[in-house]
Design a protein around this motif. Structure first.
Motif, short mmCIF file in Angstrom:
data_model
loop_
_atom_site.label_atom_id
_atom_site.label_comp_id
_atom_site.label_asym_id
_atom_site.label_seq_id
_atom_site.Cartn_x
_atom_site.Cartn_y
_atom_site.Cartn_z
N GLU A 111 -18.97 14.76 15.77
CA GLU A 111 -19.50 13.57 16.43
C GLU A 111 -18.68 12.35 16.06
O GLU A 111 -18.33 11.53 16.92
N ARG A 112 -18.32 12.26 14.77
CA ARG A 112 -17.49 11.12 14.36
C ARG A 112 -16.10 11.20 15.00
O ARG A 112 -15.56 10.22 15.49
N ALA A 113 -15.56 12.42 15.01
CA ALA A 113 -14.21 12.60 15.55
C ALA A 113 -14.16 12.24 17.04
O ALA A 113 -13.22 11.59 17.51
N THR A 114 -15.21 12.64 17.73
CA THR A 114 -15.26 12.37 19.16
C THR A 114 -15.30 10.88 19.42
O THR A 114 -14.64 10.36 20.33
N GLU A 115 -16.06 10.19 18.60
CA GLU A 115 -16.14 8.75 18.76
C GLU A 115 -14.79 8.08 18.55
O GLU A 115 -14.39 7.19 19.29
N ARG A 116 -14.08 8.58 17.55
CA ARG A 116 -12.76 7.97 17.28
C ARG A 116 -11.81 8.25 18.44
O ARG A 116 -11.12 7.35 18.92
N LEU A 117 -11.80 9.49 18.90
CA LEU A 117 -10.89 9.82 20.01
C LEU A 117 -11.24 8.98 21.24
O LEU A 117 -10.36 8.44 21.91
#
Ligand SMILES: Cc1cc2nc3c(=O)[nH]c(=O)nc-3n(C[C@H](O)[C@H](O)[C@H](O)COP(=O)(O)OP(=O)(O)OC[C@H]3O[C@@H](n4cnc5c(N)ncnc54)[C@H](O)[C@@H]3O)c2cc1C
Ligand SMILES: Cc1cc2nc3c(=O)[nH]c(=O)nc-3n(C[C@H](O)[C@H](O)[C@H](O)COP(=O)(O)OP(=O)(O)OC[C@H]3O[C@@H](n4cnc5c(N)ncnc54)[C@H](O)[C@@H]3O)c2cc1C
Lengths: 453, 547
Positions: free
Chosen positions: A102-108
């Motif tokens: 979820e965090r990674a998706t937000e960053r991308l």
């Protein structure tokens, strides 16, 4: 040189470079050229379902309930012990892994947004994305263009027939899609083929890339509007090949959608443009974040007296680089992180062992000897890569200050398992974070904690 | 109740011999049915070097074969000029060769005598420097080199052309249909066969006055089924196929055991081979082995030192239906052929067999076989296969005009004219109400939308895998990653396949390419197949459809 170096210009390398830059580390990204990321079809597969691969079911085999990616991640962790997800999060790390995603998706999403691409979807609901062949691909995340062709909540599909476009067969797509819809029990969901009344937007162009370039131009938007005039309606999808611009996809979509979903079919090279758009956006995001982009092929990575040294493959092509921290995200055979040739399969930069998901070595022997008969069988060669520990340090012996990311890491088969860009994103960010902490002086040499912080 | 088809002659096997015989008979007014268990030409004929050479090799022990082959090479050029291409050969001589240039030249002078039979030019002798100017990657160790003239042919299309002409003259041709059992009269006469359609599973019967076993290396199996013994000395041969042309001329190479091999341009590719080894394995699962591949590459390396830097995409393998011979090495076996009448001396009157021979001599062999069958049938019509053009061979094609008229690229027009000759215009006319006939399906060859429609409508293609041989689908560097699905879409429409069948055809095609690539998977092809897998499993998602 102080600061960090990332080798690899795919999603893994770019994510690592962006994380480093955002942490305030001076960073360069060296890439020989585009990798597998540039060939992708529009979905960012975290744990997409794959028929024929039992551990990634789209439905619970007993209850028949749809399984979202969050559930598939748990199943995957318990079944695939050398998958990079398992290596970094452990067999019981499902929730932590989902949270990391979820965090990674937000960053991308943040990196891409500024470059005109949005990231859609989540781990809690499957996207039902039609491919250009009409098969339904059950995915979790998707990029602007294909994301709006999600059949969830859709009441009708209108496939636009555009004669002469390579890789696009609207009637074939419709036939298969209708049968897939029936097989998955998604109906009633009628599929129809409609010939674009005005096909000037595509005339004489042939390949989707040429049409897309035309649509990016000043007249393009008008031509496309004219072509889609009267097609579809609220909740009625208008499905196109990947032609919605090379660079202006979001703007084009916004302008032509007019209250109904317009989307592109998932596709593959040379008909897919999603990978090109993604690569371009990542390059621009890197540049905007202050990453110094270098073009060139590294030949070797050396370590002497605690210092790393990256030499070019062609002597003199660039001056040897001496970073404090190094992320290797060189991909597999398409990317160039693994090579096959007279020396057999090998990892060219550090000469690391290359292992398949059962831990068997495939390096040092000709590629064909690792091949199993039968196309459908799991192919160890195409699930092989370097091994890493839980902190993404290459195993068994890599110099300190080196982290691995993306498909360069072995233990999974992105084609069959459909976790390719997901691994690239997760490990790219995690490797970038570790490299950043290393360069910024915090201690990352002790026993690695499970999972990225 | 099963279907019954009565006819004069049942031909079993659709290789060059079966199709050649069917055409010959049909032209003489004989009613013919031909059954081929897979695709026409997909057996040994497709695996051959496609060389309609006179066989310099055979000059010493089999001058008859050389003579036949040269004579018939000339005939093939006449009846199918579009399918034939000149292949000049370069024969380097090394100082450590067993035979020096003087003796080599004597052999070539003898061969020159046969060249006029096949429109070939006499040999020439080149210095090392001249040869290396022609082909710069030749080894600098060569002493001198000779040129000689040979001809190549698209063996697959040659089989198709024969079958098409047979059909045009009333023959019925059934592909994916296997002869499974003889029909026998109470008196023991063979009266045709029970056949099985391997696509539909249907079994039916062909009742024939005479049956011709033209099953190539499967001849012994088919005879056994008929209760007869025919022995062969099956000789396996492989070729390596390169992604593109390695050289413009064919180049001789010598194996470690002294055998002659060569690398030669063949259509869009180059091939290298071939081997010749006794084969006792499964005829339906012939695979190139690691040692065969290494043996060929080692030989090529002597003539072209950097040959390993060229990308090998896949292999071709087949088994020669060589006449039985004991106590000789494979290369020394006769390439002659035999037509057997199983009524005379055998226990199966009504059955004939053709075995042995060469592709290059197929027309003569077919004529001989047809003469024998016609004598039995009391038909005295003359053989006309040497004068009448094969379909497409009627007249030369104006390729530039074709390109202009059909709005296709010149390379596409050239390849189309090569495969279909005078019919190329008709092929690009195979239209669809929406799809442009000029839409490119496979960029490597190239293959157009209209060509696939044509082979489905006119040539009787039944499976996607048939298109590999018919139009060279999926034989480029990507091995069909880019074209398989599109091609399946066109065939689905033409042949009325449902979605499930379409995906299965894609999966079968992909699996077939994998089998051909796997034994030589190396270098850049490893990445190409990574893309191939991503397309088929990741993007299309063939799931459980792969056989
Ligand atoms: C045809 C195809 C379609 C796919 N579609 C999808 C999809 O739709 N969704 C999905 O999730 N996944 C998809 N995948 C899988 C996905 O593409 C990969 O798993 C993912 O892109 C890997 O990213 P990466 O950054 O690790 O490597 P890559 O993207 O391959 O990047 C490797 C980079 O390293 C560089 N490099 C390598 N060696 C050196 C060197 N010595 N010096 C300098 N640079 C070097 C390369 O130039 C390249 O820039 C697809 C794969 C293919 C082949
Ligand atoms: C490596 C190699 C290179 C060669 N190079 C050359 C060359 O350059 N020049 C040359 O002149 N010759 C060459 N030859 C020889 C030439 O290829 C053969 O002589 C010729 O192709 C044999 O043709 P055929 O029709 O007899 O056999 P095939 O082409 O094998 O045809 C027999 C057919 O019978 C079918 N069949 C089998 N059983 C049944 C059944 N029960 N029912 C229905 N159908 C059945 C098979 O599927 C097959 O298609 C080469 C051979 C090899 C192996």
């Amino acid at each position: 040189m102080s600061g960090a170096l990332v080798i690899g210009g795919g999603l893994a390398g770019s994510a690592a470079a962006l994380v480093l830059a955002e942490a305030g580390v001076p960073v360069r990204r060296l890439a020989a050229g585009p990798g597998a990321t540039a060939l992708t079809g529009g979905s960012i597969d975290v744990a997409a379902a794959s028929p024929g691969v039992p551990h990634l079911p789209w439905r619970d085999p007993r209850s028949g309930e749809a399984l979202p990616s969050r559930a598939r991640l748990r199943i995957l962790l318990s079944g695939a012990s050398r998958h990079p997800y398992t290596t970094t999060f452990g067999a019981a790390g499902g929730e932590a892994l989902a949270a990391a995603f979820e965090r990674a998706t937000e960053r991308l999403a943040g990196w891409l947004r500024a470059e005109g691409i949005d990231l859609h979807g989540s781990l809690d609901r499957n996207l039902l994305l039609p491919s250009a062949q009409g098969t339904l691909r059950i995915s979790d995340l998707a990029l602007t263009g294909v994301a709006s062709s999600d059949l969830g909540g859709c009441r009708k599909v209108t496939i636009v027939d555009v004669p002469g476009v390579e890789g696009w067969d609207a009637r074939g797509c419709a036939r298969t899609l209708a049968s897939e819809i029936a097989a998955l029990g998604l109906g009633p969901l009628p599929v129809e083929v409609v010939r674009a009344r005005d096909d000037r937007f595509a005339s004489g162009a042939g390949s989707p890339a040429r049409i897309a370039a035309r649509l990016d131009g000043a007249e393009g938007e008008g031509l496309l509007k004219a072509a889609l005039e009267g097609l579809g309606g609220a909740d009625e999808l208008v499905l196109l090949p990947q032609v919605l611009g090379l660079v202006r996809t979001r703007a084009l979509l916004a302008s032509v959608s007019q209250g109904r979903p317009v989307g592109e079919a998932l596709s593959f090279p040379p008909f897919a443009l999603a990978g090109y758009r993604l690569t371009r956006a990542l390059d621009r995001a890197c540049a905007a974040a202050g990453v110094e982009l270098l073009r060139g092929r590294a030949g070797r990575v050396l370590a002497a007296e605690g210092r790393l040294r990256v030499e070019p493959e062609q002597p003199g092509a660039f001056e040897a680089l001496e970073p404090e921290g190094l992320v290797l995200a060189t991909g597999r055979f398409v990317g160039g992180g693994l090579e096959a040739g007279p020396r057999g399969v090998h990892e060219p930069l550090l000469g690391l062992p290359v292992s398949d998901p059962d831990g068997r070595r495939v390096d040092g022997i000709p590629a064909h000897r690792s091949v199993r008969k039968g196309y459908a069988n799991p192919q160890p060669l195409y699930a092989a890569g370097v091994s890493v520990d839980g902190a993404l340090r290459p195993q068994p012996t890599a110099p300190a200050g080196v982290w691995a990311a993306g498909e360069w890491i072995g233990g999974f088969d992105p084609a069959r398992e459909r976790t390719g860009l997901g691994v690239a994103l997760l490990t790219g960010i995690a490797a970038g974070e570790r490299a950043a902490r290393h360069v910024l002086g915090s201690n990352d040499s002790g026993q690695a904690p499970r999972g990225p912080a | 109740m099963s279907r019954v088809l009565p006819c004069d002659v049942l031909v079993i096997g659709g290789g060059i011999n079966g199709t050649g015989i069917a055409r010959d008979l049909a032209l003489r007014g004989v009613s013919v049915a031909l059954v081929e268990r897979r695709e026409l030409g997909s057996g040994t004929s497709w695996a051959s070097s496609g060389m309609i050479h006179g066989g310099l090799r055979y000059l010493q022990q089999d001058p008859e074969v050389t003579h036949h082959s040269c004579l018939d090479s000339g005939a093939i050029q006449r009846i199918a000029p579009h399918l034939v291409f000149r292949i000049p050969f370069l024969m380097p001589v090394f100082s450590d060769d067993r035979i020096g240039p003087e003796i080599v030249e004597v052999g070539l002078e003898m061969y020159d005598a046969y060249q006029p039979l096949k429109n070939g030019r006499p040999h020439t002798r080149l210095t090392s420097a001249q040869a290396r100017e022609l082909e710069p990657m030749l080894s600098d160790r060569i002493e001198c080199a000779f040129t000689l003239d040979e001809w190549g042919v698209d063996a697959g299309r040659l089989c198709i052309a024969n079958a098409l002409d047979a059909m045009a003259h009333g023959a019925r041709v059934f592909t994916h249909t296997e002869a499974v059992e003889p029909l026998r009269s109470p008196g023991g006469r063979i009266e045709g066969a029970r056949v099985r359609d391997t696509v539909t599973g249907e079994t039916w019967q062909v009742e024939a006055a005479l049956t011709m076993n033209a099953a190539g290396p499967w001849v012994p199996q088919v005879s056994e089924m008929m209760g007869e013994l025919v022995r062969q000395r099956p000789g396996k041969g492989i070729h390596l196929v390169f992604e593109r042309r390695v050289s413009n001329l064919a180049i001789y190479a010598r194996g470690v055991d002294g055998r002659d091999m060569f690398t030669f341009p063949h259509e869009q590719n180059s091939m290298a081979g071939t081997t010749d080894d006794d084969y006792y394995g499964d005829l339906d699962r012939i695979e190139a082995t690691e040692d065969e591949v290494a043996y060929v590459l080692e030989a090529m390396e002597r003539s072209i030192p950097d040959i390993r830097r060229h990308r090998v995409t896949h292999t071709l393998q087949g088994v020669r239906p060589t006449l039985y011979g004991f106590g000789a090495y494979e290369d020394e076996l006769s390439r002659d052929y035999e037509v057997i009448d199983h009524g005379a001396g055998g226990q199966a009157p009504g059955l004939f067999t053709i075995t042995g021979g060469k592709l290059a001599a197929f027309r003569l062999m077919a004529e001989d076989a047809a003469d024998r069958l016609c004598a039995e049938l009391g038909n005295d019509a003359p053989c006309r296969t040497a004068e009448l053009p094969l379909p497409g061979g009627e007249e030369p094609v104006d390729v530039a005009a074709l390109a202009r008229k059909a709005a296709i690229s010149l390379p596409a027009a050239l390849r189309l004219a090569f495969r279909h000759g005078a019919r190329a215009g008709q092929v690009v006319g195979a239209s669809d109400p929406v799809q442009s006939p000029a839409r490119t399906i496979c960029a490597c060859e190239p293959v157009l939308d209209s060509e696939l429609r044509h082979v489905a409508r006119v040539e009787g293609v039944r499976k996607l895998s048939d298109c590999m041989l018919r139009v060279r689908l999926g034989l480029g560097a990507c091995q069909g990653a880019g074209c398989t699905a599109s091609a399946a879409g066109v065939l689905a429409e033409e042949l009325g396949w449902d979605a499930e069948r379409t995906i299965r055809e894609v999966a079968e095609f992909a699996a077939q390419r994998w089998r051909a690539v796997a034994p030589v998977l190396d270098g850049a092809q490893v990445a190409a197949m990574e893309v191939h897998r991503s397309v088929h499993f990741g993007m299309i998602g063939m799931g459980g459809a792969v056989p």
